[in-house]
Design a protein around this motif. Sequence first.
Motif, PDB file in Angstrom:
ATOM      1  N   PRO A   1      -4.514  10.508   2.076  1.00  0.00           N
ATOM      2  CA  PRO A   1      -4.982  10.238   0.703  1.00  0.00           C
ATOM      3  C   PRO A   1      -6.441  10.657   0.498  1.00  0.00           C
ATOM      4  O   PRO A   1      -6.780  11.292  -0.508  1.00  0.00           O
ATOM      5  CB  PRO A   1      -4.839   8.714   0.586  1.00  0.00           C
ATOM      6  N   GLU A   2      -7.308  10.330   1.466  1.00  0.00           N
ATOM      7  CA  GLU A   2      -8.704  10.727   1.336  1.00  0.00           C
ATOM      8  C   GLU A   2      -8.888  12.241   1.465  1.00  0.00           C
ATOM      9  O   GLU A   2      -9.738  12.841   0.797  1.00  0.00           O
ATOM     10  CB  GLU A   2      -9.554  10.000   2.396  1.00  0.00           C
TER      11      GLU A   2
ATOM     12  N   LEU B   1     -10.395   4.676  -5.315  1.00  0.00           N
ATOM     13  CA  LEU B   1     -10.852   3.359  -5.786  1.00  0.00           C
ATOM     14  C   LEU B   1     -11.517   2.522  -4.699  1.00  0.00           C
ATOM     15  O   LEU B   1     -11.885   1.382  -4.937  1.00  0.00           O
ATOM     16  CB  LEU B   1      -9.672   2.587  -6.394  1.00  0.00           C
ATOM     17  N   VAL B   2     -11.660   3.090  -3.492  1.00  0.00           N
ATOM     18  CA  VAL B   2     -12.324   2.340  -2.427  1.00  0.00           C
ATOM     19  C   VAL B   2     -13.773   2.797  -2.339  1.00  0.00           C
ATOM     20  O   VAL B   2     -14.053   3.996  -2.329  1.00  0.00           O
ATOM     21  CB  VAL B   2     -11.607   2.573  -1.077  1.00  0.00           C
TER      22      VAL B   2
ATOM     23  N   TYR C   1       5.907  12.875  -7.297  1.00  0.00           N
ATOM     24  CA  TYR C   1       6.610  11.617  -6.986  1.00  0.00           C
ATOM     25  C   TYR C   1       7.991  11.891  -6.416  1.00  0.00           C
ATOM     26  O   TYR C   1       8.423  11.268  -5.446  1.00  0.00           O
ATOM     27  CB  TYR C   1       6.750  10.755  -8.257  1.00  0.00           C
TER      28      TYR C   1
ATOM     29  N   GLY D   1     -12.766   5.775   1.612  1.00  0.00           N
ATOM     30  CA  GLY D   1     -12.677   5.971   0.174  1.00  0.00           C
ATOM     31  C   GLY D   1     -13.594   7.065  -0.354  1.00  0.00           C
ATOM     32  O   GLY D   1     -13.970   7.993   0.366  1.00  0.00           O
TER      33      GLY D   1
ATOM     34  N   ILE E   1      -4.838   7.630  -5.260  1.00  0.00           N
ATOM     35  CA  ILE E   1      -5.868   7.029  -6.111  1.00  0.00           C
ATOM     36  C   ILE E   1      -6.359   5.713  -5.507  1.00  0.00           C
ATOM     37  O   ILE E   1      -7.569   5.482  -5.400  1.00  0.00           O
ATOM     38  CB  ILE E   1      -5.325   6.815  -7.539  1.00  0.00           C
ATOM     39  N   ASP E   2      -5.401   4.862  -5.045  1.00  0.00           N
ATOM     40  CA  ASP E   2      -5.775   3.561  -4.463  1.00  0.00           C
ATOM     41  C   ASP E   2      -6.671   3.710  -3.246  1.00  0.00           C
ATOM     42  O   ASP E   2      -7.740   3.112  -3.158  1.00  0.00           O
ATOM     43  CB  ASP E   2      -4.513   2.790  -4.042  1.00  0.00           C
ATOM     44  N   GLU E   3      -6.257   4.529  -2.325  1.00  0.00           N
ATOM     45  CA  GLU E   3      -6.967   4.598  -1.046  1.00  0.00           C
ATOM     46  C   GLU E   3      -8.124   5.585  -1.053  1.00  0.00           C
ATOM     47  O   GLU E   3      -9.108   5.412  -0.344  1.00  0.00           O
ATOM     48  CB  GLU E   3      -5.983   4.980   0.079  1.00  0.00           C
TER      49      GLU E   3
ATOM     50  N   HIS F   1      -0.291   7.448  -6.791  1.00  0.00           N
ATOM     51  CA  HIS F   1      -0.997   6.172  -6.910  1.00  0.00           C
ATOM     52  C   HIS F   1      -1.608   5.737  -5.581  1.00  0.00           C
ATOM     53  O   HIS F   1      -2.637   5.080  -5.554  1.00  0.00           O
ATOM     54  CB  HIS F   1      -0.071   5.089  -7.486  1.00  0.00           C
ATOM     55  N   VAL F   2      -0.997   6.140  -4.479  1.00  0.00           N
ATOM     56  CA  VAL F   2      -1.580   5.828  -3.173  1.00  0.00           C
ATOM     57  C   VAL F   2      -2.876   6.621  -2.963  1.00  0.00           C
ATOM     58  O   VAL F   2      -3.879   6.102  -2.467  1.00  0.00           O
ATOM     59  CB  VAL F   2      -0.567   6.118  -2.042  1.00  0.00           C
TER      60      VAL F   2
END
Lengths: 312, 263
Positions: free
Chosen positions: A273-274, A96-97, A68, A103, A91-93, A88-89
């Motif tokens: 992220p992916e 969790l997609v 972070y 995702g 994880i989000d992108e 968290h980005v």
Amino acid sequence: MSTDTSTDTGTGTDTVTPTDELDEVVPATAAAQVVDATMTHGPARKRIRWGDVAPPVILFTFIVGVWYFISYVMMNEQRRGVALPPPHVVIDEGLLVWEDNRGIRPILEAMLVTGRVALVGLLIAAVLGMAIAIVMNLSRGMERAIFPYAVVIQTLPILALVPIITIWFGYGLTSRLIATVLIAIFPVITNTFFGLMSADRQHHDLFTLNKASRMTRLWKMELPGAMPAIFTGLRIAAGGAVIGAIVGDFFFRRGDIGIGRLIDNYAKELRTPELFVAAIVSSLFGILIFVLVGMLSERVLRSWHDSAARVT
Amino acid sequence: MTETGSTLHESPMTEQHSTERARLRFEHLSMVFPDGTHTLDDISFSVEPGEFVTVVGPSGCGKSTLLRIASGLTEHTGGHCDVDRDSIGYVFQDATLLPWRTVQRNVELNAELHGMSRSERSAKATEAIELVNLVGHEDKYPKQLSGGMKMRCSLARSLVLNPKVFLFDEPFGALDEITRERLNSEVLDLFQREQFSGLFITHSVSEAVFLSTRVLVMSQRPGRIIDDIAVPFPYPRHHDLRYGPEFGEVAARVSHGLAEAHA
């Protein structure tokens, strides 16, 4: 833990009373060691202690904190999205997609493709590697003939072979498997071979005295004795097979998309992220396959081999 | 029988069997290894039915080589060795158990390698395990056994084939004194029950005298027999025999022989 000690007293009560025998014959310390040995390898599992869990958890928290920090303090918004999106980005992108082309879903599908290549490749390397080692063990001439080439396989940079493999076998599954087997087979050959060679001289004498044939010797003495070494080889080969399969994805680009090719695509498209999630998933797969071989090893060796208790 | 006959008849065990032919006989046996090491020189003796012969001698004098020749593991270079190789039990220095097999399966090994049927060898093994007092430990693995128990398991493995000649290559050298003396008594029980002929190698004078009908002393390399001492005590021999004056006398003679061998 009480089961092991109770078999000592329980089974022989109406015959020779082996407990008395044991007490008289074995000095107290040796008896204690015997009980110790049965206990540590018995069904009792170690309890998970806070002291064992805390350090890695603390380190993990620290790493996430640093992540972070670098992401938000050391980078501007533009760089952050590409080079190091915060956890968290990711994880989000990434995680969790669940969509066809975004995702976690394509990542898992690609992992399945690569995982299958790695597992099949590992299996081929295991069977073929052990067979080659056994042939080398059966004949000095074969050993001299084969061993240099086994070493050559290991030292050849696999990337240098890719064009040749492509010319011969195309861009499909066969080529991916060949690359995987080439990387995974060497540790199987060497460990099996040295395991077979390290059979005890007195065990050889014992089998000679009993007029055992060459194949009996192999089957009942050398091969079982080599199992610990063989599993060491398989564990190294497991890691190699995963690498081989992923490298294969990069270069043999026909058929279903493997994780290696997906990682390559994400890197080019800056889908960081992916990309992170794909890298983590492939690492987890490598760990999984390593642990599976370790568990198999423990299952096979636990009853008689000391090292089995320390594995995994 | 010729050169050793006189000593034989001093031992009470041999009287009843002396009409049978020798089970193991060395005649002018010599051994020179390919590297030129002259290990054995003109060894002549025989082990008759009912005899338990122990060979003592300095380290490296070729005692073990003698056993390897008797069993056929090593080919001798001169003289004769006459023995029925199909009826030999060989107990190694180490227990030489297969660590991945249980006690039961280890005891079955020799019979298994000789092609004995599963049920027959299982029954034989059970019997042998009883003889060596390992009942209750059948399903243990060697790493769970003490040194003495491992040697018992090794003995049982040889017993399964009912050999007529038992060769012992210093089997109890690594055990503590108490265990060793206990196993000595057990070997004598087996000797009487199974009626095998024994050829035993050891460094221990006390062990040699306690077990044997005869003790042979070997010289340093190249090994020759320099003394042949009859042990007159009848069987069964009790543990306390070791502490009597007669035992001391015989032991002293063996000890002096050994001292000469080292000279």
